[in-house]
Scaffold this motif. Structure first.
Motif, PDB file in Angstrom:
ATOM      1  N   HIS A   9     -18.628  32.664  21.645  1.00  0.00           N
ATOM      2  CA  HIS A   9     -17.439  32.026  21.099  1.00  0.00           C
ATOM      3  C   HIS A   9     -16.399  33.027  20.630  1.00  0.00           C
ATOM      4  O   HIS A   9     -15.237  32.665  20.418  1.00  0.00           O
ATOM      5  N   SER A  10     -16.803  34.283  20.458  1.00  0.00           N
ATOM      6  CA  SER A  10     -15.929  35.247  19.801  1.00  0.00           C
ATOM      7  C   SER A  10     -15.305  36.247  20.756  1.00  0.00           C
ATOM      8  O   SER A  10     -14.378  36.961  20.384  1.00  0.00           O
ATOM      9  N   ALA A  11     -15.791  36.308  21.989  1.00  0.00           N
ATOM     10  CA  ALA A  11     -15.197  37.214  22.966  1.00  0.00           C
ATOM     11  C   ALA A  11     -13.765  36.785  23.246  1.00  0.00           C
ATOM     12  O   ALA A  11     -13.460  35.598  23.295  1.00  0.00           O
ATOM     13  N   HIS A  12     -12.883  37.761  23.424  1.00  0.00           N
ATOM     14  CA  HIS A  12     -11.484  37.448  23.709  1.00  0.00           C
ATOM     15  C   HIS A  12     -11.348  37.144  25.202  1.00  0.00           C
ATOM     16  O   HIS A  12     -10.738  37.873  25.981  1.00  0.00           O
ATOM     17  N   ASN A  13     -11.934  36.029  25.554  1.00  0.00           N
ATOM     18  CA  ASN A  13     -12.044  35.565  26.922  1.00  0.00           C
ATOM     19  C   ASN A  13     -11.737  34.067  26.911  1.00  0.00           C
ATOM     20  O   ASN A  13     -12.296  33.320  26.106  1.00  0.00           O
ATOM     21  N   VAL A  36     -19.878  26.166  14.347  1.00  0.00           N
ATOM     22  CA  VAL A  36     -20.203  27.236  15.292  1.00  0.00           C
ATOM     23  C   VAL A  36     -20.807  28.378  14.487  1.00  0.00           C
ATOM     24  O   VAL A  36     -20.169  28.905  13.569  1.00  0.00           O
ATOM     25  N   ILE A  37     -22.034  28.727  14.806  1.00  0.00           N
ATOM     26  CA  ILE A  37     -22.703  29.819  14.091  1.00  0.00           C
ATOM     27  C   ILE A  37     -22.097  31.136  14.555  1.00  0.00           C
ATOM     28  O   ILE A  37     -22.133  31.465  15.746  1.00  0.00           O
ATOM     29  N   ASP A  38     -21.542  31.871  13.621  1.00  0.00           N
ATOM     30  CA  ASP A  38     -20.754  33.067  13.962  1.00  0.00           C
ATOM     31  C   ASP A  38     -21.655  34.273  14.220  1.00  0.00           C
ATOM     32  O   ASP A  38     -21.639  35.267  13.487  1.00  0.00           O
ATOM     33  N   TYR A  39     -22.447  34.157  15.274  1.00  0.00           N
ATOM     34  CA  TYR A  39     -23.331  35.236  15.726  1.00  0.00           C
ATOM     35  C   TYR A  39     -22.632  35.944  16.875  1.00  0.00           C
ATOM     36  O   TYR A  39     -22.283  35.314  17.869  1.00  0.00           O
ATOM     37  N   ARG A  40     -22.419  37.255  16.724  1.00  0.00           N
ATOM     38  CA  ARG A  40     -21.586  37.976  17.676  1.00  0.00           C
ATOM     39  C   ARG A  40     -22.343  39.119  18.337  1.00  0.00           C
ATOM     40  O   ARG A  40     -22.848  40.010  17.664  1.00  0.00           O
ATOM     41  N   LEU A  41     -22.363  39.086  19.646  1.00  0.00           N
ATOM     42  CA  LEU A  41     -23.054  40.132  20.396  1.00  0.00           C
ATOM     43  C   LEU A  41     -22.418  41.495  20.226  1.00  0.00           C
ATOM     44  O   LEU A  41     -23.095  42.509  20.210  1.00  0.00           O
ATOM     45  N   GLU A  42     -21.091  41.542  20.070  1.00  0.00           N
ATOM     46  CA  GLU A  42     -20.442  42.849  20.022  1.00  0.00           C
ATOM     47  C   GLU A  42     -20.899  43.669  18.819  1.00  0.00           C
ATOM     48  O   GLU A  42     -20.938  44.891  18.878  1.00  0.00           O
ATOM     49  N   TYR A  43     -21.270  43.016  17.712  1.00  0.00           N
ATOM     50  CA  TYR A  43     -21.768  43.747  16.560  1.00  0.00           C
ATOM     51  C   TYR A  43     -23.081  44.454  16.889  1.00  0.00           C
ATOM     52  O   TYR A  43     -23.375  45.513  16.366  1.00  0.00           O
ATOM     53  N   ARG A  44     -23.837  43.846  17.767  1.00  0.00           N
ATOM     54  CA  ARG A  44     -25.143  44.385  18.107  1.00  0.00           C
ATOM     55  C   ARG A  44     -25.048  45.589  19.035  1.00  0.00           C
ATOM     56  O   ARG A  44     -25.850  46.510  18.958  1.00  0.00           O
ATOM     57  N   PHE A  45     -24.048  45.567  19.923  1.00  0.00           N
ATOM     58  CA  PHE A  45     -24.007  46.593  20.960  1.00  0.00           C
ATOM     59  C   PHE A  45     -22.844  47.582  20.835  1.00  0.00           C
ATOM     60  O   PHE A  45     -22.720  48.493  21.622  1.00  0.00           O
ATOM     61  N   VAL A  97     -23.047  36.263  11.008  1.00  0.00           N
ATOM     62  CA  VAL A  97     -24.479  36.507  10.838  1.00  0.00           C
ATOM     63  C   VAL A  97     -25.008  37.403  11.952  1.00  0.00           C
ATOM     64  O   VAL A  97     -24.389  37.536  13.011  1.00  0.00           O
ATOM     65  N   ASP A  98     -26.178  38.003  11.698  1.00  0.00           N
ATOM     66  CA  ASP A  98     -26.885  38.728  12.745  1.00  0.00           C
ATOM     67  C   ASP A  98     -28.180  37.971  13.046  1.00  0.00           C
ATOM     68  O   ASP A  98     -28.450  36.916  12.477  1.00  0.00           O
ATOM     69  N   LYS A  99     -28.998  38.528  13.929  1.00  0.00           N
ATOM     70  CA  LYS A  99     -30.188  37.810  14.393  1.00  0.00           C
ATOM     71  C   LYS A  99     -31.188  37.543  13.270  1.00  0.00           C
ATOM     72  O   LYS A  99     -32.006  36.614  13.377  1.00  0.00           O
ATOM     73  N   ASP A 100     -31.139  38.340  12.206  1.00  0.00           N
ATOM     74  CA  ASP A 100     -32.078  38.166  11.099  1.00  0.00           C
ATOM     75  C   ASP A 100     -31.556  37.238  10.010  1.00  0.00           C
ATOM     76  O   ASP A 100     -32.232  37.019   9.003  1.00  0.00           O
ATOM     77  N   PRO A 119     -29.181  38.196  31.230  1.00  0.00           N
ATOM     78  CA  PRO A 119     -29.660  39.431  30.604  1.00  0.00           C
ATOM     79  C   PRO A 119     -28.766  40.639  30.862  1.00  0.00           C
ATOM     80  O   PRO A 119     -28.840  41.626  30.138  1.00  0.00           O
ATOM     81  N   THR A 120     -27.914  40.547  31.867  1.00  0.00           N
ATOM     82  CA  THR A 120     -26.974  41.642  32.114  1.00  0.00           C
ATOM     83  C   THR A 120     -25.928  41.695  31.015  1.00  0.00           C
ATOM     84  O   THR A 120     -25.575  42.761  30.517  1.00  0.00           O
ATOM     85  N   ILE A 121     -25.438  40.532  30.603  1.00  0.00           N
ATOM     86  CA  ILE A 121     -24.430  40.464  29.554  1.00  0.00           C
ATOM     87  C   ILE A 121     -25.033  40.803  28.191  1.00  0.00           C
ATOM     88  O   ILE A 121     -24.436  41.529  27.387  1.00  0.00           O
ATOM     89  N   THR A 122     -26.231  40.293  27.920  1.00  0.00           N
ATOM     90  CA  THR A 122     -26.840  40.474  26.598  1.00  0.00           C
ATOM     91  C   THR A 122     -27.776  41.678  26.529  1.00  0.00           C
ATOM     92  O   THR A 122     -28.495  41.852  25.560  1.00  0.00           O
ATOM     93  N   LYS A 123     -27.744  42.483  27.586  1.00  0.00           N
ATOM     94  CA  LYS A 123     -28.572  43.703  27.649  1.00  0.00           C
ATOM     95  C   LYS A 123     -30.051  43.365  27.431  1.00  0.00           C
ATOM     96  O   LYS A 123     -30.703  43.854  26.516  1.00  0.00           O
ATOM     97  N   GLY A 124     -30.547  42.508  28.288  1.00  0.00           N
ATOM     98  CA  GLY A 124     -31.887  41.945  28.135  1.00  0.00           C
ATOM     99  C   GLY A 124     -31.753  40.579  27.502  1.00  0.00           C
ATOM    100  O   GLY A 124     -30.788  40.304  26.786  1.00  0.00           O
ATOM    101  N   PHE A 125     -32.691  39.691  27.761  1.00  0.00           N
ATOM    102  CA  PHE A 125     -32.611  38.359  27.169  1.00  0.00           C
ATOM    103  C   PHE A 125     -32.507  38.456  25.652  1.00  0.00           C
ATOM    104  O   PHE A 125     -33.270  39.189  25.010  1.00  0.00           O
TER     105      PHE A 125
END
Length: 367
Positions: A9-13, A36-45, A97-100, A119-125
């Motif tokens: 939801h947060s990608a500028h796409n 919408v749970i504000d969990y963002r992949l970009e923070y992780r990677f 939030v993060d995964k924890d 898994p390509t986008i999320t760098k593994g499932f």
């Protein structure tokens, strides 16, 4: 009931934000309290991406990349502002939030849509998008809606992960038939195929938030995602434009060194551009979806890179497979008979909405 959505939801796409908005609105229409749970992949990677840039690129390429980022900084900031404004205005967000720290106070968690299982986008499932949270499930219900993977096969390790993770869900749906066939042997539940959330909202709902473009001329809109500057796609658009006496307008998916492209339009401006295009030439699933929603003539350019299944699946389902064209073709422009197409979309929309209602009723009947 209280529903939490986990998706991109947060990608500028444009596709990511608009599909999230659509799912939120559909669930709200059904009478639910939706967030919408504000969990963002970009923070992780983010840190990993910064480190690998300098390791993997040669010095000249690295310098060139830095120079381009400096030149396009103003565009990037404008684009960021427009997307963030849309998110603040149109989405009901939880705290970041993060995964924890996924909140545990929702009755139902809806995972999807978009390529959350790619898994390509999320760098593994990513276990979060499969409902593997830090807290026990309890009597909460987990539903996947129109999840996408863009895969036609899985490794043995990936199959094992999916077989285990799909057990988390009380109802499973995906966006493509290919993915349904891929996952069905891995679960005892029925894997249903449903529409992307953008197609769950009718045209009038999108028109209410679309912003009228300032372009006065008749135009052919080019929207590319996987390859921003694919010259074949642009040449196809120019040929079509010449046939209908229009200009060509290109929408960029990220800041880009090309003054001919619209580079920082907001999601509402993107909707307006789609709505008023004389024709759309696209390599994007959501470019295709919004062409259908707004009943615009369009051509989907097949890149043949293994990532065409999402758009092709939709177009075959609604009887528009003839709008799929190869990269080296120059089609003769034709209009589309949308009366028959809209009937098929309406039928699929009703079936997809019914999946959501049925899945949510599982919680109501057992709570």
């Amino acid at each position: 009931m209280k529903i939490g959505i986990l998706t991109f939801h947060s990608a500028h796409n444009y596709g990511a934000m608009l599909q999230c908005y659509a799912l939120q609105e559909v669930l709200k229409r059904m009478g639910h309290d939706v967030e919408v749970i504000d969990y963002r992949l970009e923070y992780r990677f983010r840190s990993d991406n910064r480190k690998c840039t300098f390791r993997q690129l040669n010095p000249l390429a690295t310098i060139k990349s830095i120079v381009i980022k400096i030149i396009t900084l103003r565009i990037a900031l404008l684009r960021r502002r427009n997307f963030e404004n849309f998110k603040r205005t149109y989405m009901a967000l939880s705290e970041i939030v993060d995964k924890d720290h996924i909140p545990n106070d929702y009755d139902v968690y809806v995972m999807g849509s978009d390529q959350i299982w790619n898994p390509t986008i999320t760098k593994g499932f990513d276990p979060v998008y499969f409902g593997s949270f830090w807290f026990p499930k309890g009597n909460r219900k987990y539903v996947s809606y129109a999840a996408s993977m863009e895969r036609s096969e899985l490794t043995d390790e990936e199959k094992a992960f999916c077989r285990k993770s799909l057990k988390n869900f009380d109802a499973i749906s995906v966006r493509e038939k290919v993915l349904a066939h891929l996952l069905q042997p891995l679960t005892s539940q029925k894997v249903e195929v449903v529409l992307d959330p953008t197609l769950l909202l009718e045209k009038q709902a999108w028109e209410r938030i679309a912003k009228l473009p300032k372009i006065k001329e008749k135009y052919v809109l080019v929207y590319q995602v996987r390859v921003q500057g694919n010259e074949n796609t642009i040449q196809i658009a120019k040929k079509v434009a010449a046939q209908i006496k229009a200009i060509v307008i290109q929408v960029a998916v990220s800041p880009y060194l090309n003054r001919r492209k619209l580079q920082h339009e907001s999601p509402t401006q993107f909707l307006g551009l789609m709505q008023h295009a004389a024709c759309v030439v696209t390599t994007s699933f959501h470019g295709t979806a919004f062409s259908v929603i707004f009943n615009r003539p369009f051509y989907y350019v097949e890149l043949g890179d293994g990532n065409d299944s999402r758009a092709k699946s939709l177009l075959y389902d609604i009887g528009l497979a003839d709008r799929i064209i190869p990269m080296d073709s120059f089609p003769t422009f034709t209009e589309i008979d949308y009366d028959r197409v809209n009937d098929k979309v309406t039928d699929l929309r009703l079936k997809s909405a019914e999946f959501l209602r049925r899945s949510l009723s599982l919680w109501e009947s057992q709570s």
